[in-house]
Design a protein around this motif. Structure first.
Motif, PDB file in Angstrom:
ATOM      1  N   GLU A  74      54.875  50.841  67.638  1.00 38.04           N
ATOM      2  CA  GLU A  74      54.049  51.118  66.464  1.00 38.04           C
ATOM      3  C   GLU A  74      52.582  50.774  66.690  1.00 38.04           C
ATOM      4  O   GLU A  74      51.704  51.385  66.076  1.00 38.04           O
ATOM      5  CB  GLU A  74      54.588  50.352  65.246  1.00 38.04           C
ATOM      6  CG  GLU A  74      55.924  50.842  64.757  1.00 38.04           C
ATOM      7  CD  GLU A  74      57.116  50.364  65.606  1.00 38.04           C
ATOM      8  OE1 GLU A  74      58.219  50.899  65.409  1.00 38.04           O
ATOM      9  OE2 GLU A  74      56.943  49.472  66.472  1.00 38.04           O
ATOM     10  N   ASP A  75      52.298  49.834  67.576  1.00 40.38           N
ATOM     11  CA  ASP A  75      50.913  49.493  67.899  1.00 40.38           C
ATOM     12  C   ASP A  75      50.361  50.349  69.039  1.00 40.38           C
ATOM     13  O   ASP A  75      49.162  50.637  69.068  1.00 40.38           O
ATOM     14  CB  ASP A  75      50.792  48.019  68.291  1.00 40.38           C
ATOM     15  CG  ASP A  75      51.030  47.085  67.126  1.00 40.38           C
ATOM     16  OD1 ASP A  75      50.976  47.537  65.964  1.00 40.38           O
ATOM     17  OD2 ASP A  75      51.274  45.885  67.373  1.00 40.38           O
TER      18      ASP A  75
ATOM     19  N   ALA B 207      60.102  55.925  59.451  1.00 38.55           N
ATOM     20  CA  ALA B 207      59.339  54.676  59.558  1.00 38.55           C
ATOM     21  C   ALA B 207      58.014  54.923  60.290  1.00 38.55           C
ATOM     22  O   ALA B 207      56.963  54.422  59.873  1.00 38.55           O
ATOM     23  CB  ALA B 207      60.158  53.610  60.268  1.00 38.55           C
ATOM     24  N   LEU B 208      58.044  55.701  61.379  1.00 33.35           N
ATOM     25  CA  LEU B 208      56.808  56.025  62.096  1.00 33.35           C
ATOM     26  C   LEU B 208      55.874  56.862  61.227  1.00 33.35           C
ATOM     27  O   LEU B 208      54.658  56.670  61.249  1.00 33.35           O
ATOM     28  CB  LEU B 208      57.113  56.770  63.395  1.00 33.35           C
ATOM     29  CG  LEU B 208      57.398  55.931  64.614  1.00 33.35           C
ATOM     30  CD1 LEU B 208      57.773  56.811  65.797  1.00 33.35           C
ATOM     31  CD2 LEU B 208      56.226  55.041  64.976  1.00 33.35           C
TER      32      LEU B 208
ATOM     33  N   SER C  84      55.569  56.767  57.968  1.00 29.69           N
ATOM     34  CA  SER C  84      54.907  55.842  57.043  1.00 29.69           C
ATOM     35  C   SER C  84      53.851  55.008  57.755  1.00 29.69           C
ATOM     36  O   SER C  84      52.749  54.813  57.244  1.00 29.69           O
ATOM     37  CB  SER C  84      55.937  54.911  56.400  1.00 29.69           C
ATOM     38  OG  SER C  84      56.805  55.639  55.577  1.00 29.69           O
ATOM     39  N   HIS C  85      54.189  54.530  58.929  1.00 29.03           N
ATOM     40  CA  HIS C  85      53.263  53.694  59.693  1.00 29.03           C
ATOM     41  C   HIS C  85      51.989  54.440  60.071  1.00 29.03           C
ATOM     42  O   HIS C  85      50.884  53.893  59.981  1.00 29.03           O
ATOM     43  CB  HIS C  85      53.953  53.150  60.945  1.00 29.03           C
ATOM     44  CG  HIS C  85      53.060  52.334  61.806  1.00 29.03           C
ATOM     45  ND1 HIS C  85      52.590  51.088  61.439  1.00 29.03           N
ATOM     46  CD2 HIS C  85      52.511  52.601  63.018  1.00 29.03           C
ATOM     47  CE1 HIS C  85      51.808  50.619  62.391  1.00 29.03           C
ATOM     48  NE2 HIS C  85      51.741  51.513  63.352  1.00 29.03           N
TER      49      HIS C  85
ATOM     50  N   THR D 124      49.241  54.414  57.589  1.00 27.37           N
ATOM     51  CA  THR D 124      48.650  53.142  57.162  1.00 27.37           C
ATOM     52  C   THR D 124      48.169  52.254  58.307  1.00 27.37           C
ATOM     53  O   THR D 124      47.614  51.193  58.046  1.00 27.37           O
ATOM     54  CB  THR D 124      49.673  52.342  56.341  1.00 27.37           C
ATOM     55  OG1 THR D 124      50.828  52.078  57.159  1.00 27.37           O
ATOM     56  CG2 THR D 124      50.106  53.084  55.094  1.00 27.37           C
ATOM     57  N   TYR D 125      48.340  52.635  59.556  1.00 29.22           N
ATOM     58  CA  TYR D 125      48.054  51.731  60.674  1.00 29.22           C
ATOM     59  C   TYR D 125      46.574  51.411  60.830  1.00 29.22           C
ATOM     60  O   TYR D 125      46.216  50.403  61.429  1.00 29.22           O
ATOM     61  CB  TYR D 125      48.600  52.288  61.994  1.00 29.22           C
ATOM     62  CG  TYR D 125      47.734  53.356  62.609  1.00 29.22           C
ATOM     63  CD1 TYR D 125      46.812  53.053  63.607  1.00 29.22           C
ATOM     64  CD2 TYR D 125      47.804  54.674  62.177  1.00 29.22           C
ATOM     65  CE1 TYR D 125      46.006  54.022  64.152  1.00 29.22           C
ATOM     66  CE2 TYR D 125      47.006  55.647  62.714  1.00 29.22           C
ATOM     67  CZ  TYR D 125      46.111  55.322  63.697  1.00 29.22           C
ATOM     68  OH  TYR D 125      45.310  56.285  64.236  1.00 29.22           O
TER      69      TYR D 125
END
Length: 149
Positions: free
Chosen positions: A15-16, A44-45, A47-48, A51-52
């Motif tokens: 995710e990072d 999940a990705l 959504s991420h 907002t990341y």
């Protein structure tokens, strides 16, 4: 011939690490597809990626949404390429049957998962035997990518 890259995640989670690689691909004018192992991971990705980064925007969509062909980055659970991507990111041990249709294949795997490391080694052997150009990247102690092979 397709360039095949292996990204060995050790310091930062997917995710990072993934958003920066997607941004660099888009800067080069490439369309991307991110192939994940489950609908839960895809969602999940999704959504991420909204907002990341408070200061930026990564245009993307999923294969569950209408008009996937319009997305510069598409998150999917299948090996289809509805957005005509040049670069395919393979996550969660996913694979694709037609590597030759991409400029780049990017395998991202968790270095703390022995099964994922073994699977990546097997994919390396397969890609090498197929004659692809290979590169291997590993995170240093600060989470930056260092080319190892």
């Amino acid at each position: 011939m397709t360039e095949v890259l292996f990204y060995h995640l050790e310091r930062k989670p997917l995710e990072d690490a993934l958003p920066a690689l997607l941004e660099k691909s888009l800067e080069r004018g490439w369309r991307c597809v991110v192939h994940v192992g489950s609908t839960e991971r895809r969602d999940a990705l999704d959504s991420h990626l909204w907002t990341y980064n408070d200061a930026g925007f990564l245009p993307h969509g999923t294969d569950a949404q209408p008009r996937p062909e319009r997305q510069p980055v598409l998150l999917t659970v299948t090996d289809a390429n509805p957005n005509g991507a040049n670069v395919r990111f393979l996550v969660d041990g996913t694979s694709v049957a037609d590597a030759a249709s991409y400029t780049r294949l990017v395998h991202m795997f968790d270095g703390r998962d022995d099964a994922a490391v073994s699977a990546a080694r097997e994919r390396w052997r397969e890609a090498k035997a197929a004659g692809h150009e290979l590169t291997y990247w590993q995170q240093d102690e600060n989470g930056r990518w260092v080319r190892k092979a």
